[in-house]
Design a protein around this motif. Sequence first.
Motif, PDB file in Angstrom:
ATOM      1  N   LEU A  47       0.800  -1.186  -0.110  1.00  0.00           N
ATOM      2  CA  LEU A  47       0.060  -0.023   0.138  1.00  0.00           C
ATOM      3  C   LEU A  47       0.821   1.266   0.045  1.00  0.00           C
ATOM      4  O   LEU A  47       1.785   1.513   0.961  1.00  0.00           O
ATOM      5  CB  LEU A  47      -0.942   0.106   1.355  1.00  0.00           C
ATOM      6  CG  LEU A  47      -1.728  -1.266   1.684  1.00  0.00           C
ATOM      7  CD1 LEU A  47      -2.392  -0.995   2.792  1.00  0.00           C
ATOM      8  CD2 LEU A  47      -2.603  -1.342   0.253  1.00  0.00           C
ATOM      9  N   VAL A  48       0.610   2.069  -0.791  1.00  0.00           N
ATOM     10  CA  VAL A  48       1.537   3.494  -0.980  1.00  0.00           C
ATOM     11  C   VAL A  48       0.706   4.547  -0.667  1.00  0.00           C
ATOM     12  O   VAL A  48      -0.429   4.635  -1.243  1.00  0.00           O
ATOM     13  CB  VAL A  48       2.084   3.387  -2.357  1.00  0.00           C
ATOM     14  CG1 VAL A  48       2.970   4.567  -2.618  1.00  0.00           C
ATOM     15  CG2 VAL A  48       2.830   2.311  -2.895  1.00  0.00           C
ATOM     16  N   GLY A  49       0.976   5.230   0.477  1.00  0.00           N
ATOM     17  CA  GLY A  49       0.184   6.364   0.870  1.00  0.00           C
ATOM     18  C   GLY A  49       0.240   6.544   2.315  1.00  0.00           C
ATOM     19  O   GLY A  49       0.996   5.832   3.028  1.00  0.00           O
ATOM     20  N   SER A  50      -0.618   7.620   2.545  1.00  0.00           N
ATOM     21  CA  SER A  50      -0.641   7.877   3.982  1.00  0.00           C
ATOM     22  C   SER A  50      -2.284   8.486   4.466  1.00  0.00           C
ATOM     23  O   SER A  50      -2.949   8.694   3.348  1.00  0.00           O
ATOM     24  CB  SER A  50       0.138   8.765   4.533  1.00  0.00           C
ATOM     25  OG  SER A  50       0.148  10.195   3.717  1.00  0.00           O
ATOM     26  N   GLY A  51      -2.484   8.458   5.517  1.00  0.00           N
ATOM     27  CA  GLY A  51      -3.906   8.931   5.832  1.00  0.00           C
ATOM     28  C   GLY A  51      -4.454   8.596   7.229  1.00  0.00           C
ATOM     29  O   GLY A  51      -3.613   8.158   8.027  1.00  0.00           O
ATOM     30  N   PRO A  52      -5.662   8.704   7.301  1.00  0.00           N
ATOM     31  CA  PRO A  52      -6.267   8.571   8.648  1.00  0.00           C
ATOM     32  C   PRO A  52      -6.303   6.839   9.030  1.00  0.00           C
ATOM     33  O   PRO A  52      -6.330   6.725  10.304  1.00  0.00           O
ATOM     34  CB  PRO A  52      -7.689   9.121   8.625  1.00  0.00           C
ATOM     35  CG  PRO A  52      -7.955   9.201   7.166  1.00  0.00           C
ATOM     36  CD  PRO A  52      -6.779   9.654   6.482  1.00  0.00           C
ATOM     37  N   ASP A  53      -6.253   6.101   8.025  1.00  0.00           N
ATOM     38  CA  ASP A  53      -6.326   4.672   8.314  1.00  0.00           C
ATOM     39  C   ASP A  53      -5.060   3.993   8.375  1.00  0.00           C
ATOM     40  O   ASP A  53      -4.771   2.670   8.547  1.00  0.00           O
ATOM     41  CB  ASP A  53      -7.151   3.904   7.333  1.00  0.00           C
ATOM     42  CG  ASP A  53      -8.734   4.470   7.554  1.00  0.00           C
ATOM     43  OD1 ASP A  53      -8.997   5.064   8.347  1.00  0.00           O
ATOM     44  OD2 ASP A  53      -9.434   3.649   6.821  1.00  0.00           O
ATOM     45  N   GLU A  54      -3.759   4.882   8.180  1.00  0.00           N
ATOM     46  CA  GLU A  54      -2.418   4.318   7.904  1.00  0.00           C
ATOM     47  C   GLU A  54      -1.980   3.433   9.223  1.00  0.00           C
ATOM     48  O   GLU A  54      -1.682   2.281   9.076  1.00  0.00           O
ATOM     49  CB  GLU A  54      -1.437   5.563   7.996  1.00  0.00           C
ATOM     50  CG  GLU A  54      -0.032   5.199   7.745  1.00  0.00           C
ATOM     51  CD  GLU A  54       0.999   6.138   7.443  1.00  0.00           C
ATOM     52  OE1 GLU A  54       2.131   6.057   7.692  1.00  0.00           O
ATOM     53  OE2 GLU A  54       0.325   7.304   7.429  1.00  0.00           O
ATOM     54  N   ALA A  55      -2.310   3.728  10.518  1.00  0.00           N
ATOM     55  CA  ALA A  55      -1.837   3.090  11.533  1.00  0.00           C
ATOM     56  C   ALA A  55      -2.474   1.636  11.535  1.00  0.00           C
ATOM     57  O   ALA A  55      -1.856   0.511  11.712  1.00  0.00           O
ATOM     58  CB  ALA A  55      -2.288   3.592  12.882  1.00  0.00           C
ATOM     59  N   ALA A  56      -3.953   1.572  11.403  1.00  0.00           N
ATOM     60  CA  ALA A  56      -4.560   0.315  11.430  1.00  0.00           C
ATOM     61  C   ALA A  56      -4.248  -0.536  10.168  1.00  0.00           C
ATOM     62  O   ALA A  56      -4.181  -1.730  10.209  1.00  0.00           O
ATOM     63  CB  ALA A  56      -6.044   0.534  11.207  1.00  0.00           C
TER      64      ALA A  56
END
Length: 186
Positions: free
Chosen positions: A79-88
């Motif tokens: 998965l390439v990216g970041s965002g609010p669901d990153e940690a999960a």
Amino acid sequence: IGDDAGLTAALRVVPNGIDLEAFRAAGPEERRDARERLGFGPAPLAVCVGRLSRQKGQDVLVDAWPEVASRVHGAELVLVGSGPDEAALRSRARVVTSDLRDWLVAANAVVQPSRWEGLAYTVLEAMATARAVVATDVAGMREALGEDAPLVQVEDRVGLAAAVAELLLAPDHADARGRALRERAE
């Protein structure tokens, strides 16, 4: 919509564009070189690029991944990216935040499992890079990929796994589909 609003001018829809030089078609040698730069070997690779959020549906892809992995020996997902669901998502999958073009070039398939979209630039970038795309049947996807594109229903984990596995098991077919998508992007 214009007719409903009383507009009578001649109208033309101008689709989103993509920089075909920045996202140029990549062949087998470029894939190998990108994988080397990323420290990634020859394993079948699916890449999902985008903001890590419920909208983009990466959780659906991660849930579907065990089925892909059971059908495709050694298959890898990034998965390439970041965002609010990153940690999960980081707790369940490999997540990286850089080298967008290198990951697209390295991929055998680019997956866009969105729950809703307008028109995903990631899909256009994958098309321009000559990569096969697996996407859900949301707004903009048929417009981008073509009316006969084999789209998966939203949140259909089984269908998503089957579509991704099909491409990873047949890399020549995936590459041919990618070349056809490049032509469409042009």
